[in-house]
Design an enzyme around this catalytic site. Structure first.
Site, PDB file in Angstrom:
ATOM      1  CB  SER B 147      -0.944  -0.047   1.211  1.00 37.35           C
ATOM      2  OG  SER B 147      -1.946   0.924   1.106  1.00 37.35           O
ATOM      3  NE  ARG B 217      -8.928   1.409  11.304  1.00 39.90           N
ATOM      4  CZ  ARG B 217      -7.930   0.740  10.760  1.00 39.90           C
ATOM      5  NH1 ARG B 217      -7.170   1.307   9.848  1.00 39.90           N
ATOM      6  NH2 ARG B 217      -7.675  -0.493  11.098  1.00 39.90           N
ATOM      7  CG  ASP B 313      -6.455  -3.813  -3.218  1.00 43.44           C
ATOM      8  OD1 ASP B 313      -7.258  -2.929  -2.868  1.00 43.44           O
ATOM      9  OD2 ASP B 313      -5.218  -3.683  -3.107  1.00 43.44           O
ATOM     10  CG  HIS B 346      -5.741  -2.200   0.390  1.00 40.61           C
ATOM     11  ND1 HIS B 346      -4.921  -2.124  -0.709  1.00 40.61           N
ATOM     12  CD2 HIS B 346      -5.154  -1.412   1.334  1.00 40.61           C
ATOM     13  CE1 HIS B 346      -3.904  -1.320  -0.451  1.00 40.61           C
ATOM     14  NE2 HIS B 346      -4.018  -0.885   0.778  1.00 40.61           N
ATOM     15  CG  ASP B 347      -7.321  -5.324   5.607  1.00 39.94           C
ATOM     16  OD1 ASP B 347      -6.549  -4.352   5.557  1.00 39.94           O
ATOM     17  OD2 ASP B 347      -8.245  -5.425   6.424  1.00 39.94           O
TER      18      ASP B 347
END
Lengths: 368, 368
Positions: B147, B217, B313, B346-347
């Site tokens: 990232s 967040r 992602d 994405h994680d």
């Protein structure tokens, strides 16, 4: 040019809500286009989405506002008001004339605010059925809607299968995903944690949670556009500057655009209505009423269906429509389905795509 | 079990920033694993992403916290600390020990707050190069990051092409899209409009914009997960209840999960750092430095590259990596690329996927 004006239907019959609460009386603000035929068999109900209203077409005399679906509805347009009697009605809980959180609660003489009951799509449809009675319409030749409007169409076909001949559901879904709910939850947090929210009773405080509502709208706006569409329109273009500001001020056009959209919306929409309607979205789940079985939930439907989705819509992607199409087909319901190629995301249903409009035009012509 | 501890590198040499400002002195907090070889040719730099830190592996003696990439880094792990000397360093502007907005400004004796200068990926890489000098490392055998970490790797290969042999860029991009920037902008609005933000100088007010940071967040978290992954994990499951509450309280598991994530994060991260790092993300654009020509921007690179993306992602989709791979190949750079099938969005770069880890293991083995 077609000028339109608000009409008001006052309903004194209590509406029993899904939550168990009762709305003793309420107003529905509406607008009509075209002429109801003698045997009342050309009535089309247009259900609106989150931000929209009963003002579906033409121009408001007072504000000069154009109806949100004016490209679709009017004389000679896909939903041809020379043939059909087309009705837009503002949902209760919204903020464009029908009874909602900002309306005066007859019991207290003050705005409902936090006392306004939570609603569901079923409640809306029930209120619209009472409204249809008021207009003397036993059966709609068609009920049509996009997004949240499409959910109402689906609910009509379940709640009142004998009261519509055709159901047109565009860019919609039979239920929100976890991601959809997640976006709604963040929007609500932004509004509820705004220091001007006052637990929903901001009207009497002479203030308004416009910062939170603005953030909520900015967020929703991203989900209305497609990733590619945003890249095409804004890319990394800077807003009237040649270099970064090295600050948190507006540098990129997309920042400027979103802030403007958020700001504008926060001055024309009621924050409590926004909260309420996102919850209506979350709660809609006809399959849930049938132990998760969408096929079973649709067993009662009788209408003919047209479903339309758009390739780049990631809010309610084509897979949502396809799931619904499958469940309808399993019930031997007559369904047409089209997935329209578009780069404009969820917003596509509001835009004037020739193939899309032709599809609607033909579907309506066949009703004549 | 490997215990780790923070080390601090105090740098007195002023850092000239891209904005034109100068950071006169700063601390870099770091952590090392393994042993630096005699000729210093086994050093690996791990660049961290938005929320992470220098604590890359092992367990903190004091807090018992596990490093964020402990599944990847350690003895016998894909990045094998029996062979490599692996370094994690907290970026300046962050809040885990290196100098950032919450640090004391030596000029005023108070926290920097709004006086902390805006940074860029270039600035970070420049500070890391000074840090490498401090450690006596002329050339890294590899620099790796996912990232935002991957952006630093790319910038290293451009800014200091002779100081790294291998560049490993995972789930990253050469520039944010309009949609990426849009999400960052909303996160910043949520923080900046929090009544406790005080223009960034909340430290002296004894308050903290944790509501805004929490919303920021929650929003980011949605972009870390895939739509399908969220459906799989949460669906429409209710949180410890059988029916809707007909309120804005938590009904769905996804609401509970996001609120918890937001709340937790807001107590461990600094809001000013969050603002700053989202802006670092927005501003990164090496192609922009070369009139939009990514191929030209990469003309100077010498490292061998490994790029990895993940199918689900949607924050930095595989197309971002592919664009970078193409631009590298046009420069005749040696590049390996793999698109890993994953439903975790994405994680995924943080998770232990066997194929993904094997790829990294093999790539590092070949350096020995």
């Amino acid at each position: 040019m077609i000028y339109t004006e608000d009409k008001i239907c006052q309903i004194k019959k209590p509406l029993k809500l899904k939550s168990g609460e009762v709305l003793e009386s309420y107003n529905l603000t509406y607008e009509t286009h075209g002429v109801l035929s003698k045997n009342s068999n050309n009535a089309v109900l247009v259900c609106h989405a989150l931000n929209a209203s009963h003002h579906i077409a033409g121009i408001r005399k007072t504000t000069k506002d154009l109806g949100w679906w004016d490209n679709m509805i009017g004389p000679g347009k896909p939903i041809d008001t020379d043939s059909f009697f087309v009705i837009g009605v503002n949902n209760i809980g919204s903020c464009f004339g029908s009874t909602g959180p900002a309306s005066i609660n007859p019991k207290t003489g003050k705005p409902y605010g936090s006392d306004f009951p939570l609603l569901t799509v079923e409640d809306w449809v029930n209120s619209q059925a009472v409204f249809a009675d008021f207009l003397g319409i036993k059966k709609f030749v068609a009920i049509i809607g996009g997004s949240l409007g499409g959910m109402q169409v689906l609910q009509w076909s379940i709640s009142f299968p004998d009261r519509l001949e055709n159901a047109i559901i565009i860019a919609s879904t039979a239920r929100l995903t976890a991601q959809n709910i997640a976006f709604n939850e963040i929007a609500r947090r932004a509004i509820i944690t705004d220091k001007s929210f006052h637990g929903g009773d901001y009207y009497s405080e002479n203030t308004f949670p416009n910062i939170g509502l603005s953030i909520a709208r900015m967020l929703a706006h991203i989900t209305y556009l497609s990733q590619d569409g945003m890249t095409e329109k804004f890319g990394r273009n800077l807003q009237e500057k040649k270099d970064y500001s090295f600050s948190y001020e507006i540098d990129f056009q997309i920042e400027s655009y979103l802030r403007y959209q958020g700001e504008k919306f926060s001055h024309k929409f009621d924050a409590n209505s926004y909260l309420l309607i996102t919850r209506v979205l979350d709660y809609f789940d006809p399959a849930g009423e049938a132990n998760g079985d969408l096929v079973k939930a649709l067993k009662v439907v009788k209408a003919k269906f047209l479903l339309i989705s758009f390739t780049s819509d990631w809010r309610f992607s084509p897979s949502h429509s396809k799931e619904l199409v499958s469940a309808l087909l399993e019930n031997n319901v007559q369904v047409s389905y089209s997935e329209i190629k578009s780069e404009y995301g969820h917003d596509s249903f509001l835009l004037e795509d020739p193939g899309y409009h032709e599809l609607i035009r033909v579907f309506f012509s066949n009703m004549l």
